[in-house]
Design a protein around this motif. Structure first.
Motif, PDB file in Angstrom:
ATOM      1  N   GLU A   1       0.831  -1.205   0.000  1.00  0.00           N
ATOM      2  CA  GLU A   1       0.000   0.000   0.000  1.00  0.00           C
ATOM      3  C   GLU A   1       0.866   1.256   0.000  1.00  0.00           C
ATOM      4  O   GLU A   1       0.578   2.227  -0.711  1.00  0.00           O
ATOM      5  CB  GLU A   1      -0.934  -0.015   1.213  1.00  0.00           C
ATOM      6  CG  GLU A   1      -1.994  -1.099   1.160  1.00  0.00           C
ATOM      7  CD  GLU A   1      -2.871  -1.095   2.392  1.00  0.00           C
ATOM      8  OE1 GLU A   1      -2.691  -0.199   3.260  1.00  0.00           O
ATOM      9  OE2 GLU A   1      -3.745  -1.979   2.507  1.00  0.00           O
ATOM     10  N   ARG A   2       1.918   1.256   0.813  1.00  0.00           N
ATOM     11  CA  ARG A   2       2.816   2.411   0.840  1.00  0.00           C
ATOM     12  C   ARG A   2       3.535   2.583  -0.489  1.00  0.00           C
ATOM     13  O   ARG A   2       3.723   3.702  -0.971  1.00  0.00           O
ATOM     14  CB  ARG A   2       3.843   2.258   1.973  1.00  0.00           C
ATOM     15  CG  ARG A   2       3.255   2.354   3.364  1.00  0.00           C
ATOM     16  CD  ARG A   2       4.338   2.364   4.421  1.00  0.00           C
ATOM     17  NE  ARG A   2       5.167   3.562   4.343  1.00  0.00           N
ATOM     18  CZ  ARG A   2       6.270   3.753   5.045  1.00  0.00           C
ATOM     19  NH1 ARG A   2       6.695   2.795   5.857  1.00  0.00           N
ATOM     20  NH2 ARG A   2       6.974   4.863   4.925  1.00  0.00           N
ATOM     21  N   GLN A   3       3.959   1.465  -1.075  1.00  0.00           N
ATOM     22  CA  GLN A   3       4.633   1.535  -2.377  1.00  0.00           C
ATOM     23  C   GLN A   3       3.699   2.120  -3.434  1.00  0.00           C
ATOM     24  O   GLN A   3       4.110   2.975  -4.229  1.00  0.00           O
ATOM     25  CB  GLN A   3       5.092   0.136  -2.780  1.00  0.00           C
ATOM     26  CG  GLN A   3       6.226  -0.395  -1.934  1.00  0.00           C
ATOM     27  CD  GLN A   3       6.298  -1.913  -1.902  1.00  0.00           C
ATOM     28  OE1 GLN A   3       5.629  -2.597  -2.676  1.00  0.00           O
ATOM     29  NE2 GLN A   3       7.112  -2.447  -1.009  1.00  0.00           N
ATOM     30  N   SER A   4       2.471   1.679  -3.449  1.00  0.00           N
ATOM     31  CA  SER A   4       1.501   2.190  -4.418  1.00  0.00           C
ATOM     32  C   SER A   4       1.280   3.682  -4.236  1.00  0.00           C
ATOM     33  O   SER A   4       1.247   4.444  -5.212  1.00  0.00           O
ATOM     34  CB  SER A   4       0.172   1.433  -4.263  1.00  0.00           C
ATOM     35  OG  SER A   4      -0.786   1.910  -5.178  1.00  0.00           O
ATOM     36  N   ALA A   5       1.159   4.119  -2.977  1.00  0.00           N
ATOM     37  CA  ALA A   5       0.955   5.542  -2.710  1.00  0.00           C
ATOM     38  C   ALA A   5       2.168   6.362  -3.130  1.00  0.00           C
ATOM     39  O   ALA A   5       2.032   7.449  -3.720  1.00  0.00           O
ATOM     40  CB  ALA A   5       0.662   5.753  -1.222  1.00  0.00           C
ATOM     41  N   THR A   6       3.365   5.857  -2.854  1.00  0.00           N
ATOM     42  CA  THR A   6       4.583   6.561  -3.258  1.00  0.00           C
ATOM     43  C   THR A   6       4.671   6.682  -4.771  1.00  0.00           C
ATOM     44  O   THR A   6       5.004   7.746  -5.311  1.00  0.00           O
ATOM     45  CB  THR A   6       5.832   5.821  -2.731  1.00  0.00           C
ATOM     46  OG1 THR A   6       5.788   5.808  -1.301  1.00  0.00           O
ATOM     47  CG2 THR A   6       7.107   6.512  -3.188  1.00  0.00           C
ATOM     48  N   LEU A   7       4.388   5.603  -5.476  1.00  0.00           N
ATOM     49  CA  LEU A   7       4.454   5.623  -6.942  1.00  0.00           C
ATOM     50  C   LEU A   7       3.432   6.579  -7.537  1.00  0.00           C
ATOM     51  O   LEU A   7       3.737   7.315  -8.488  1.00  0.00           O
ATOM     52  CB  LEU A   7       4.250   4.203  -7.483  1.00  0.00           C
ATOM     53  CG  LEU A   7       5.434   3.262  -7.251  1.00  0.00           C
ATOM     54  CD1 LEU A   7       4.995   1.812  -7.336  1.00  0.00           C
ATOM     55  CD2 LEU A   7       6.526   3.549  -8.275  1.00  0.00           C
ATOM     56  N   GLU A   8       2.239   6.596  -6.993  1.00  0.00           N
ATOM     57  CA  GLU A   8       1.207   7.516  -7.501  1.00  0.00           C
ATOM     58  C   GLU A   8       1.611   8.962  -7.260  1.00  0.00           C
ATOM     59  O   GLU A   8       1.324   9.841  -8.082  1.00  0.00           O
ATOM     60  CB  GLU A   8      -0.136   7.222  -6.830  1.00  0.00           C
ATOM     61  CG  GLU A   8      -0.784   5.915  -7.255  1.00  0.00           C
ATOM     62  CD  GLU A   8      -1.243   5.933  -8.714  1.00  0.00           C
ATOM     63  OE1 GLU A   8      -1.364   7.042  -9.298  1.00  0.00           O
ATOM     64  OE2 GLU A   8      -1.460   4.849  -9.274  1.00  0.00           O
ATOM     65  N   ALA A   9       2.295   9.224  -6.142  1.00  0.00           N
ATOM     66  CA  ALA A   9       2.677  10.597  -5.809  1.00  0.00           C
ATOM     67  C   ALA A   9       3.939  11.043  -6.542  1.00  0.00           C
ATOM     68  O   ALA A   9       4.040  12.197  -6.975  1.00  0.00           O
ATOM     69  CB  ALA A   9       2.888  10.724  -4.297  1.00  0.00           C
ATOM     70  N   GLU A  10       4.917  10.132  -6.717  1.00  0.00           N
ATOM     71  CA  GLU A  10       6.225  10.539  -7.229  1.00  0.00           C
ATOM     72  C   GLU A  10       6.496  10.114  -8.673  1.00  0.00           C
ATOM     73  O   GLU A  10       7.415  10.643  -9.299  1.00  0.00           O
ATOM     74  CB  GLU A  10       7.328   9.988  -6.311  1.00  0.00           C
ATOM     75  CG  GLU A  10       7.209  10.504  -4.881  1.00  0.00           C
ATOM     76  CD  GLU A  10       8.362  10.060  -3.992  1.00  0.00           C
ATOM     77  OE1 GLU A  10       9.375   9.569  -4.535  1.00  0.00           O
ATOM     78  OE2 GLU A  10       8.240  10.217  -2.759  1.00  0.00           O
ATOM     79  N   ALA A  11       5.726   9.162  -9.170  1.00  0.00           N
ATOM     80  CA  ALA A  11       5.888   8.740 -10.573  1.00  0.00           C
ATOM     81  C   ALA A  11       4.514   8.485 -11.196  1.00  0.00           C
ATOM     82  O   ALA A  11       4.254   7.394 -11.703  1.00  0.00           O
ATOM     83  CB  ALA A  11       6.767   7.492 -10.657  1.00  0.00           C
TER      84      ALA A  11
END
Length: 401
Positions: A144-154
């Motif tokens: 979940e954290r990885q998905s949120a990071t990717l949506e925000a930063e890439a």
């Protein structure tokens, strides 16, 4: 109160919810210990402490990755320390993709997703064509954290990321594992006056404790026995070390899966002749809790990281045994400098002190012998790549393995 949740005077106490999770995991470990006759091999204890579904350190909801103890985290990794790590790693990754003619990537243990996001953006900036980025991670919370990071930063490239529950039988592309090998469960063995014992875990006076049992003939331990005597002049009354069966098996699995491309593993450790030096006669096992290292693996089960340094000669042998080529082995500092981290840093205007100084300080930590530069190593395997990569062109230490 769970007696294994005793607090060290120098470590902050966890909150009530975290302690409840630790107590639930402790109860599970007690059950598994009873099933095993009251003595649990340490690697099984470590596996439960880190990966028991919903309760282990990596499979539960602990913060883990961060820059300060105040944010609830326990340690910082290179991608969290600086985005320049991912931007630099993207260069040898891009070269491996091009040289192998492949278009897919796979990352193991992607943490918060910082490395994935940084690599995706950097590969796009380098005009490297790629089709997919697969992530293998056991933790639902981290996914979940990885998905949120990717949506925000890439955000433009996040749609190319997918999460895998099982490994494919074959994979062509580039595999990345940053601080993955050190998180594999290890067996503890101890040589006492020439006889080998396996170190396990028992319950003593209501808390977990170490207990040693005589060890039968073991080929891996025999290799260690020879290595210890080869690099040390004086005999030891007691020598404690680790065996890395899980990391060796993982390396073989990844290299056997790789049909074309490269696999990069970045971690702290030593080649065999350094690993079994007298300085490490007490072993390399260590724990991380709130950005402090200590030696008690029984403190707050499930709430702290338990890790061991990597013995890279064994890792090299495991990969080569599958028929993969050893692409290179060197220090993190040499790898990043060869890959052009100083060029990446110069993309930031030195006149912009608010951006440049923190970036330069982070690069210093990545490269310094006193920080991560020498302790951390990079080892890579390949298939279908005829020449070495620029990142290994100078300072390759494969001959030391």
């Amino acid at each position: 109160m769970n007696p294994n949740a005793r607090q060290s005077d120098s470590l902050p106490a966890p909150g009530a919810d975290a302690l409840a999770q630790s107590e639930a995991l402790t109860a599970l470990i007690r059950e598994r210990m009873a099933d095993a006759g009251g003595w649990l091999p340490f690697d099984r204890y470590m596996e439960l402490a880190l990966y028991a579904p919903g309760l282990g350190y990596y499979s539960g909801g602990a913060m883990k990755f961060g820059r300060r103890a105040e944010d609830g985290s326990d340690f910082v990794t290179a991608p969290e320390l600086s985005p320049l790590f991912a931007a630099t790693l993207a260069r040898p990754v891009a070269q491996a993709l091009r040289k192998s003619g492949t278009r897919d990537l796979m990352e193991f243990g992607a943490g918060t997703g910082k490395l994935a996001a940084g690599l995706l953006n950097a590969l796009a900036d380098l005009d490297v064509p790629f089709d997919s980025y697969s992530i293998v991670d056991l933790s639902g919370e981290l996914r979940e954290r990885q998905s949120a990071t990717l949506e925000a930063e890439a955000p433009v490239l996040a749609s190319r990321v997918k999460w895998l529950d099982a490994l494919p039988e074959e994979f062509a592309g580039v595999v990345i594992g940053n601080e993955v090998l050190d998180a594999m469960p290890v067996r503890l063995v101890v040589r006492k006056l020439g006889a080998w014992h396996e170190r396990g875990v028992v319950e003593l006076d209501g808390r977990f404790a170490f207990d040693d049992k005589p060890l039968a003939a073991d080929p891996l331990v025999a290799t260690i026995d020879t290595a210890i005597d080869a690099v040390n002049d004086e005999p030891f009354a007691e020598y404690v070390t680790e065996t890395h069966e899980a990391a060796l098996a993982f390396t073989k699995t990844v290299c056997a899966m790789l049909t074309r491309g490269a696999a990069f593993f970045i971690d702290y450790g030593f080649p065999r002749h350094e690993f079994y030096h007298a300085q490490r006669a007490g072993g390399t096992l260590m724990c991380h809790y709130r950005h402090r290292a200590h030696a008690d693996p029984f403190l707050y089960p499930g709430l702290q990281d338990i890790t061991a340094h990597v013995e890279f000669t064994g890792i090299a042998e495991a990969g080569v045994d599958t028929g993969a080529d050893l692409l290179g082995f060197t220090s993190q500092a040499r790898f990043l400098m060869n890959a052009g981290i100083t060029d990446v840093l110069t993309d930031i205007d030195p006149a912009d002190a608010r951006r440049y100084l923190p970036a330069a300080n982070a690069v210093q930590k990545l490269l310094s012998e006193a920080e991560m530069g020498e302790l951390f190593k990079v080892i890579a395997f390949s298939r279908g790549i005829d020449e070495t990569l620029d990142a290994f062109a100078a300072g390759d230490r494969s001959h030391t393995l």
